[in-house]
Structure formats: C-alpha cells, structure tokens
Design an enzyme around this catalytic site. Sequence first.
Site, PDB file in Angstrom:
ATOM      1  N   HIS A  32       8.903   0.401  19.067  1.00  0.00           N
ATOM      2  CA  HIS A  32      10.027   0.700  18.106  1.00  0.00           C
ATOM      3  C   HIS A  32      11.278   0.017  18.234  1.00  0.00           C
ATOM      4  O   HIS A  32      11.886  -0.015  19.681  1.00  0.00           O
ATOM      5  CB  HIS A  32      10.360   2.060  18.249  1.00  0.00           C
ATOM      6  CG  HIS A  32       9.029   3.020  17.971  1.00  0.00           C
ATOM      7  ND1 HIS A  32       9.058   4.166  17.983  1.00  0.00           N
ATOM      8  CD2 HIS A  32       8.412   2.771  16.576  1.00  0.00           C
ATOM      9  CE1 HIS A  32       8.558   4.547  17.939  1.00  0.00           C
ATOM     10  NE2 HIS A  32       7.519   3.949  16.882  1.00  0.00           N
ATOM     11  N   ARG A  60      -0.826   0.964  17.800  1.00  0.00           N
ATOM     12  CA  ARG A  60      -0.891   1.140  16.099  1.00  0.00           C
ATOM     13  C   ARG A  60      -2.101   0.775  16.113  1.00  0.00           C
ATOM     14  O   ARG A  60      -3.046  -0.159  16.738  1.00  0.00           O
ATOM     15  CB  ARG A  60      -0.033   0.183  15.173  1.00  0.00           C
ATOM     16  CG  ARG A  60       1.605   0.356  15.718  1.00  0.00           C
ATOM     17  CD  ARG A  60       2.720  -0.356  14.845  1.00  0.00           C
ATOM     18  NE  ARG A  60       3.845   0.080  14.406  1.00  0.00           N
ATOM     19  CZ  ARG A  60       4.850  -0.235  15.995  1.00  0.00           C
ATOM     20  NH1 ARG A  60       3.993  -1.392  16.610  1.00  0.00           N
ATOM     21  NH2 ARG A  60       5.524   0.137  15.693  1.00  0.00           N
ATOM     22  N   ARG A  92      -2.007   7.692  18.760  1.00  0.00           N
ATOM     23  CA  ARG A  92      -0.673   7.290  18.972  1.00  0.00           C
ATOM     24  C   ARG A  92      -0.056   8.791  19.424  1.00  0.00           C
ATOM     25  O   ARG A  92       0.829   8.067  20.072  1.00  0.00           O
ATOM     26  CB  ARG A  92      -0.227   6.307  17.563  1.00  0.00           C
ATOM     27  CG  ARG A  92       1.379   4.941  18.019  1.00  0.00           C
ATOM     28  CD  ARG A  92       1.199   3.947  17.022  1.00  0.00           C
ATOM     29  NE  ARG A  92       2.688   3.974  16.936  1.00  0.00           N
ATOM     30  CZ  ARG A  92       3.544   3.746  17.735  1.00  0.00           C
ATOM     31  NH1 ARG A  92       2.606   2.387  18.807  1.00  0.00           N
ATOM     32  NH2 ARG A  92       4.030   2.451  17.197  1.00  0.00           N
ATOM     33  N   HIS A 130      -3.590   7.106  14.112  1.00  0.00           N
ATOM     34  CA  HIS A 130      -2.191   7.088  14.480  1.00  0.00           C
ATOM     35  C   HIS A 130      -2.053   8.612  15.694  1.00  0.00           C
ATOM     36  O   HIS A 130      -1.081   8.647  16.200  1.00  0.00           O
ATOM     37  CB  HIS A 130      -1.551   7.528  13.084  1.00  0.00           C
ATOM     38  CG  HIS A 130      -0.027   7.498  13.214  1.00  0.00           C
ATOM     39  ND1 HIS A 130       0.944   6.855  13.731  1.00  0.00           N
ATOM     40  CD2 HIS A 130       0.337   8.269  12.311  1.00  0.00           C
ATOM     41  CE1 HIS A 130       1.808   7.311  13.635  1.00  0.00           C
ATOM     42  NE2 HIS A 130       1.578   8.049  12.882  1.00  0.00           N
ATOM     43  N   LYS A 132       4.970  -4.834  14.639  1.00  0.00           N
ATOM     44  CA  LYS A 132       5.451  -5.156  13.199  1.00  0.00           C
ATOM     45  C   LYS A 132       6.533  -6.282  13.253  1.00  0.00           C
ATOM     46  O   LYS A 132       7.539  -6.099  13.279  1.00  0.00           O
ATOM     47  CB  LYS A 132       6.397  -3.660  12.695  1.00  0.00           C
ATOM     48  CG  LYS A 132       5.220  -2.042  12.017  1.00  0.00           C
ATOM     49  CD  LYS A 132       5.999  -0.731  11.675  1.00  0.00           C
ATOM     50  CE  LYS A 132       5.112  -0.549  10.851  1.00  0.00           C
ATOM     51  NZ  LYS A 132       5.827   0.998  10.834  1.00  0.00           N
ATOM     52  N   TYR A 144       9.583  10.433  15.874  1.00  0.00           N
ATOM     53  CA  TYR A 144       8.729  10.367  16.352  1.00  0.00           C
ATOM     54  C   TYR A 144       7.735  11.271  17.162  1.00  0.00           C
ATOM     55  O   TYR A 144       6.652  11.661  17.628  1.00  0.00           O
ATOM     56  CB  TYR A 144       8.079   8.781  16.514  1.00  0.00           C
ATOM     57  CG  TYR A 144       6.526   8.357  16.349  1.00  0.00           C
ATOM     58  CD1 TYR A 144       5.636   9.021  17.365  1.00  0.00           C
ATOM     59  CD2 TYR A 144       6.157   7.490  15.492  1.00  0.00           C
ATOM     60  CE1 TYR A 144       3.846   8.342  17.016  1.00  0.00           C
ATOM     61  CE2 TYR A 144       5.131   7.530  15.242  1.00  0.00           C
ATOM     62  CZ  TYR A 144       4.453   7.607  16.561  1.00  0.00           C
ATOM     63  OH  TYR A 144       2.604   7.033  16.001  1.00  0.00           O
TER      64      TYR A 144
END
Length: 303
Positions: free
Chosen positions: A272, A153, A249, A246, A177, A281
């Site tokens: 994830h 990311r 990625r 992005h 995240k 995705y």
Amino acid sequence: MSDVLPVQFSKHLDAFYEFLRNEKGLSIYTQRNYKRQLTTIAEQLVELGVESWQDVDAGWVRQVTSKGMREGLKASSLSTRLSSLRSFFDFLVLRNVLTANPAKGVSAPRKSRPLPKNIDVDEMGQLLEVNEDDPLSIRDRAIMELMYGAGLRLAELVSIDVRDIQLRQGELRVIGKGDKERKVPFSGQAKEWLGHWLRVRNQLAKPEEKGLFVSKLGVRISHRNVQKRMAEWGLKQGVNSHISPHKLRHSFATHMLESSGNLRAVQELLGHENISTTQIYTHLDFQHLAQAYDQAHPRAKKK
C-alpha cells in the site's frame, strides 16, 4: 419535452440527445439514462429559479448534488447523474453555448466500498488442509498458502515468473499496482508447498512457459481459473465462507495486524502506498492509532 421545460433548457437538451443518437451512436438504454438524469436536473434547476443553462455555475451544480443526497440518492446514482451533466456541459462548450464546464470541479461523494469479511484462523486451517498429491491439488494448495502467507493480490500472484522466486531465502519479487516492484517474504507452509509445486511443475508446464503457476494446459494460469479453483476448494473443504483470492489477502492483513500490531509492516507487506489504505483495509479504527501514538511517540508522553 418543450411543454414541460422552458425552451431555454429543452432546445439544448434536444440537440444533445440528437448528438448522442446520430454522432455518438449510443444504445437506446444509454440515451434513456441520459434523458432521465438530465430531465431531473433541469426540473430541479427551474424549480430553484435558474432561467437557462448559461446561468448554471458550480454553486448550482452543488445544490443539485446536495438535493440528491437529501433525497437519499446513493453515491453511485449521484455519480451517474453528475457524469451525465458533465457530458452535457462538454457538449455545450463544444457548441460554444458555454465557455467552460461548471460541473468539472464538482465531485460526487465517495462510493462506500464494502470490504470482504476475513476468514478466521480456524477456517483458514480447514481450507488449507489439502493433502491430495496430484499436481493440480499441489498447485492449488501452493497458491492458497502463498496468497495467505504473503498477502498477494490476485494480479500479483498470476504474474509471478519462476525466476521471481528465491525459495531457499524465502523471498518473492512481485510487481504491484503502478508497476511498483517489491520484495515479499514467505516461510513456513507457504515455503514448503511452493517447494512441492516446483518439484511437480514440469509435469504440467510447457517447456517455454515462464509463469510460476500454470493451468492444466501448461500455460500461465488465468485470474478466472484461480478464482474458480479457490471457490471449489472452499466447498470441498466444508468452509462456511465463500473463498476468493481477495478474501485470503484480507485475512492475511487482519491476522498479521491482530498478532503484531505493526501497521507500518503490514502496509509494506501489502504494497500500500498510503497507510490510510491499510487502516481501512484492516478495520483499524482511529482510536487504536491514537492510543498507539500516545504510548509510543516520545513527545506525546505525559510528563
């Protein structure tokens, strides 16, 4: 307003608008938006036979939401409408007109979030043919190679410190995240160009700077700078697609899945938490998953 709506509706709306204006100090635009949304809801409720705000329950709120969907209202617009209604009902609870907010448990349909198109392998090769030897160009190629080579990311890339890199082992520590730490492997061109960058980094970086990638000012590179430089390299290299972090990625995830078919591995590499996120995705459809399950699971095979 009272000549359009029954007083049982209009008096509380008027009090709410006064509250927004005098106590919340909202802009004229925001006030108008609240009025537009709540007027529409009130008119619909009157049309459905509801006599006052106190009669509204979650069922009525769902009916209003369903009506908006039937009329072709976008998910984002429905979400705004429901948000306005929740705020209004919170106000009525605050003023002891209602004992609870009937819109609290009602959610708007999910907004569809279009994913960026991935860059095909040939275009990616074209983008990464950066052979200029000045420190900024070396830095940029190392950034793009690492983003595409490790599926990072943008926030993860920018936050990497020099100490997070184990170049010889080809390992990278990133904070994803939710402040979750993971180790990511990298090799090949990503490893080679990261090595080039580390050899010239001191030409730009301030002595005390810990960030792996720095700007020409010698401090940690910003999100915006990375985005800007990638877009510029896309144009310079003659790539048809608009280049963004992005998109690199996403291309990593798509190409890895196409070549390996290993959804779990791609999930871990991307960081994830849920495999459903990886499935969406990478445009992997359910039929593909079902086939993989039927072929691989020992209890799924037909005797």
